[in-house]
Every structure is written in structure tokens, then in C-alpha cells.
Design a protein around this motif. Structure first.
Motif, PDB file in Angstrom:
ATOM      1  N   UNK A 102       0.865  -1.174   0.000  1.00 49.70           N
ATOM      2  CA  UNK A 102       0.000   0.000   0.000  1.00 49.70           C
ATOM      3  C   UNK A 102       0.901   1.223   0.000  1.00 49.70           C
ATOM      4  N   UNK A 103       0.739   2.090  -0.992  1.00 48.33           N
ATOM      5  CA  UNK A 103       1.528   3.318  -1.075  1.00 48.33           C
ATOM      6  C   UNK A 103       0.656   4.492  -0.647  1.00 48.33           C
ATOM      7  N   UNK A 104       1.137   5.270   0.322  1.00 50.83           N
ATOM      8  CA  UNK A 104       0.433   6.474   0.762  1.00 50.83           C
ATOM      9  C   UNK A 104       0.839   7.621  -0.161  1.00 50.83           C
ATOM     10  N   UNK A 105      -0.012   7.930  -1.113  1.00 50.65           N
ATOM     11  CA  UNK A 105       0.334   8.902  -2.152  1.00 50.65           C
ATOM     12  C   UNK A 105       0.287  10.338  -1.662  1.00 50.65           C
ATOM     13  N   UNK A 106      -0.051  10.548  -0.382  1.00 51.27           N
ATOM     14  CA  UNK A 106       0.061  11.890   0.189  1.00 51.27           C
ATOM     15  C   UNK A 106       1.521  12.240   0.453  1.00 51.27           C
ATOM     16  N   UNK A 107       2.380  11.228   0.459  1.00 49.47           N
ATOM     17  CA  UNK A 107       3.821  11.404   0.577  1.00 49.47           C
ATOM     18  C   UNK A 107       4.430  11.366  -0.823  1.00 49.47           C
ATOM     19  N   UNK A 108       5.159  12.402  -1.197  1.00 50.72           N
ATOM     20  CA  UNK A 108       5.646  12.524  -2.576  1.00 50.72           C
ATOM     21  C   UNK A 108       6.499  11.340  -2.996  1.00 50.72           C
ATOM     22  N   UNK A 109       7.371  10.863  -2.111  1.00 52.26           N
ATOM     23  CA  UNK A 109       8.240   9.738  -2.463  1.00 52.26           C
ATOM     24  C   UNK A 109       7.415   8.479  -2.707  1.00 52.26           C
ATOM     25  N   UNK A 161       4.732   4.503  -6.024  1.00 53.16           N
ATOM     26  CA  UNK A 161       3.462   3.817  -6.219  1.00 53.16           C
ATOM     27  C   UNK A 161       2.952   3.926  -7.642  1.00 53.16           C
ATOM     28  N   UNK A 162       3.062   5.111  -8.237  1.00 54.56           N
ATOM     29  CA  UNK A 162       2.611   5.295  -9.611  1.00 54.56           C
ATOM     30  C   UNK A 162       3.448   4.445 -10.571  1.00 54.56           C
ATOM     31  N   UNK A 163       4.735   4.361 -10.322  1.00 56.18           N
ATOM     32  CA  UNK A 163       5.602   3.537 -11.180  1.00 56.18           C
ATOM     33  C   UNK A 163       5.186   2.060 -11.079  1.00 56.18           C
ATOM     34  N   UNK A 164       4.982   1.595  -9.855  1.00 57.54           N
ATOM     35  CA  UNK A 164       4.574   0.196  -9.662  1.00 57.54           C
ATOM     36  C   UNK A 164       3.194  -0.055 -10.253  1.00 57.54           C
ATOM     37  N   UNK A 165       2.288   0.924 -10.142  1.00 58.00           N
ATOM     38  CA  UNK A 165       0.941   0.763 -10.681  1.00 58.00           C
ATOM     39  C   UNK A 165       0.972   0.656 -12.201  1.00 58.00           C
ATOM     40  N   UNK A 181       0.464  -2.819 -16.968  1.00 62.48           N
ATOM     41  CA  UNK A 181       1.100  -3.332 -18.182  1.00 62.48           C
ATOM     42  C   UNK A 181       1.255  -4.837 -18.181  1.00 62.48           C
ATOM     43  N   UNK A 182       1.343  -5.443 -16.990  1.00 65.62           N
ATOM     44  CA  UNK A 182       1.465  -6.900 -16.883  1.00 65.62           C
ATOM     45  C   UNK A 182       0.099  -7.587 -16.799  1.00 65.62           C
ATOM     46  N   UNK A 183      -0.973  -6.820 -16.869  1.00 65.58           N
ATOM     47  CA  UNK A 183      -2.297  -7.419 -16.782  1.00 65.58           C
ATOM     48  C   UNK A 183      -2.754  -7.674 -15.361  1.00 65.58           C
ATOM     49  N   UNK A 184      -2.125  -7.002 -14.385  1.00 61.83           N
ATOM     50  CA  UNK A 184      -2.497  -7.177 -12.984  1.00 61.83           C
ATOM     51  C   UNK A 184      -3.479  -6.086 -12.558  1.00 61.83           C
ATOM     52  N   UNK A 185      -3.965  -6.204 -11.327  1.00 61.16           N
ATOM     53  CA  UNK A 185      -4.963  -5.278 -10.806  1.00 61.16           C
ATOM     54  C   UNK A 185      -4.312  -4.244  -9.890  1.00 61.16           C
ATOM     55  N   UNK A 186      -4.892  -3.048  -9.882  1.00 59.54           N
ATOM     56  CA  UNK A 186      -4.402  -1.954  -9.044  1.00 59.54           C
ATOM     57  C   UNK A 186      -5.607  -1.296  -8.381  1.00 59.54           C
ATOM     58  N   UNK A 187      -5.510  -0.995  -7.098  1.00 55.81           N
ATOM     59  CA  UNK A 187      -6.547  -0.213  -6.415  1.00 55.81           C
ATOM     60  C   UNK A 187      -6.138   1.248  -6.442  1.00 55.81           C
ATOM     61  N   UNK A 224      -2.859   8.484 -13.702  1.00 59.13           N
ATOM     62  CA  UNK A 224      -2.658   7.096 -14.111  1.00 59.13           C
ATOM     63  C   UNK A 224      -3.354   6.830 -15.451  1.00 59.13           C
ATOM     64  N   UNK A 225      -4.572   7.341 -15.613  1.00 63.67           N
ATOM     65  CA  UNK A 225      -5.307   7.150 -16.861  1.00 63.67           C
ATOM     66  C   UNK A 225      -4.596   7.798 -18.044  1.00 63.67           C
ATOM     67  N   UNK A 226      -3.977   8.942 -17.824  1.00 65.63           N
ATOM     68  CA  UNK A 226      -3.224   9.599 -18.896  1.00 65.63           C
ATOM     69  C   UNK A 226      -2.090   8.712 -19.384  1.00 65.63           C
ATOM     70  N   UNK A 227      -1.521   7.923 -18.478  1.00 67.74           N
ATOM     71  CA  UNK A 227      -0.354   7.116 -18.821  1.00 67.74           C
ATOM     72  C   UNK A 227      -0.721   5.722 -19.315  1.00 67.74           C
ATOM     73  N   UNK A 228      -1.831   5.177 -18.844  1.00 64.55           N
ATOM     74  CA  UNK A 228      -2.186   3.796 -19.194  1.00 64.55           C
ATOM     75  C   UNK A 228      -3.246   3.710 -20.273  1.00 64.55           C
ATOM     76  N   UNK A 229      -4.033   4.777 -20.458  1.00 59.67           N
ATOM     77  CA  UNK A 229      -5.211   4.682 -21.305  1.00 59.67           C
ATOM     78  C   UNK A 229      -6.404   4.197 -20.488  1.00 59.67           C
TER      79      UNK A 229
END
Length: 251
Positions: free
Chosen positions: A4-11, A16-20, A25-31, A132-137
Motif C-alpha cells: 500500500x503506497x500512501x500517495x500523500x507522501x511525494x516519495x 506507487x505510480x511507477x509500480x501501478x 502493463x502486466x495485466x495485474x490489478x491496481x486499487x 494514471x489514466x493519462x499514462x495507461x489509457x
């Protein structure tokens, strides 16, 4: 154990966005967080990923997920036509809590389930979801919960239910709204004997708000008495909610 990545923290946001992106891209699920409730997302054009999404929630193909998009340009590529009344709805409520069902573009190569040639589309009002949508479609996204349980309003809520069926959890604190999107069926505006917009599920956008935009094009609430144009009256009381099996699970 899925992170779980807390996206309120910039790091953590950057990691988290990179992993998402990699997981999608691998066909896995992301919350992901949205402006309504948290959603569980998959590549809309990867039929195996969409099948994983439905299986994770305990749903079948008869409950196809909606698709989230980053903007109206993407919507136009996914649907057969955008009628003028739908343009009005988009201007009024996008980005935001309104999901619109339209006939899908027949040339698209995807499999969201038993859609009967339609697709439910929404543009969320949330910076992380939109980035995320801008990057993944386009992403197939359903509320982050097991079927029959309350939709997750934090990443931790979603994790408690979905566990390792999801590869990455992006958190942004509690959902600001916590109410699922309103879903409207606008398919009859494209091809139908009686062009009306039907409310499939009431949620973040009220029936009164929809009526302000659509007027008589909004189908009356079940059980509502017809009112003459001259009469002054309050809003009609909505009837029973639509059968849950007929409404796409949505954030």
C-alpha cells in the motif's frame, strides 16, 4: 503481501505510480483512489485482466465493469456516438460522479463481459486517477470491494477485502465523497423509439441535478405522477432502486 503506497507522501506517490503502471502493463490489478469511492482497476483492453477483476470481486460476466477515461477525447473513441444531451451532461458533471452508458464503438477489440454492445464511461475528478489514466489509457474500474460488501473508502478497506488479488494499492486517505457515482443509461438517445435518459443507480449526482440539465429527456422516477407544466410541485420521490444485478459495479 501487496504493498500500500500512501500517495500523500511525494516519495511514495512516485514509487506507487511507477509500480501501478508496471502492474497494469502486466495485466495485474491496481486499487486507485477516485472522487467517489476507491476502485479496483485493470487494462480495459486486456480481457484476461478484466476477468481477473471480476473474479477478485466475486462477480460474473453479467456484471461488466465501467471504464474510466482521462477526458472526453477518449470517450469519443470508445462510444459509437455522443448525443447533444450527453454533451450537456459531460459539461455539467465531468470530471465527477456521473457514469454514462452509451453504445460502444463496434470496431473496438475488447471484452468487458456481457455488455450487450454498450459501455459505461466516467471521467473521475481525482488527480491520481487522472494521472494514471493519462499514462495507461482507459481502465476498467469497479468499486474496490467484494460483491455484497460496502465499497472501500480507504486503501486499507480495499486491502482488507481484496488482499493479494490486487498487485498494488494506491492510497490518498479517506474518499472525499464516499458515495458511488450515479449511473445513467443514455443508449436510447442514439437508437431508440423513445429517446430518454434512464437513471440506473442514484449516487453522487442527484436526480434533481440531472433534471436541471436534461429536463423532459430524463425518464420520470418509477411511480412518479405526471405533473402539468403549469403546476408548481416539489421533486418526485424516487421509486425502488434498480435491480443490483442489472447495474454495473462502479466507482
Amino acid at each position: 503481501m501487496s504493498p500500500i503506497f500512501d500517495c500523500r507522501d511525494e516519495a511514495q506517490l512516485l514509487a506507487g505510480m511507477r509500480r501501478a503502471r508496471q502492474a497494469i502493463g502486466r495485466g495485474e490489478l491496481v486499487v486507485i483512489p477516485t472522487d467517489t469511492v476507491y476502485g479496483v482497476a485493470a487494462d480495459a483492453f486486456d480481457h484476461q485482466a478484466v476477468a481477473r477483476l471480476l473474479a477478485a470481486k466475486g462477480r460474473g460476466r453479467q456484471s461488466p465493469p465501467p471504464v474510466l477515461v482521462a477526458g472526453v477525447t477518449t470517450l469519443r473513441a470508445l462510444v459509437a456516438e455522443v448525443p447533444e444531451p450527453v454533451e450537456r451532461l459531460i459539461d455539467a458533471f465531468w470530471p465527477g460522479g456521473l457514469t454514462i452508458v452509451l453504445p460502444s464503438q463496434p470496431s473496438l477489440s475488447w471484452d468487458l463481459g456481457e455488455t450487450r454492445g454498450t459501455v459505461a464511461v466516467r471521467m473521475p475528478a481525482h488527480r491520481i486517477a487522472l494521472e494514471l489514466l493519462e499514462e495507461t489509457g482507459p481502465l476498467a474500474v469497479s468499486s474496490a470491494n467484494l460483491t455484497g460488501m460496502a465499497a472501500g473508502i480507504t486503501a486499507e478497506d480495499a486491502h482488507e477485502m481484496l488482499r493479494d488479488s490486487v498487485a498494488v494499492y494506491l492510497g490518498d486517505g479517506p474518499s472525499k465523497n464516499g458515495v458511488p457515482s450515479t449511473i445513467v443509461d443514455a443508449t436510447s438517445l442514439v437508437a431508440g423509439d423513445e429517446p430518454l435518459v434512464r437513471v440506473l443507480r442514484e449516487g453522487a449526482v442527484s436526480r434533481d441535478q440531472l433534471h436541471e440539465v436534461l429536463g423532459d429527456l430524463l425518464e420520470p422516477a418509477p411511480g412518479a405522477e405526471p405533473v402539468s407544466p403549469e403546476a408548481e410541485a416539489g421533486p418526485a420521490v424516487a421509486g425502488p432502486a434498480a435491480d443490483a444485478q442489472s447495474v454495473p459495479g462502479s466507482s
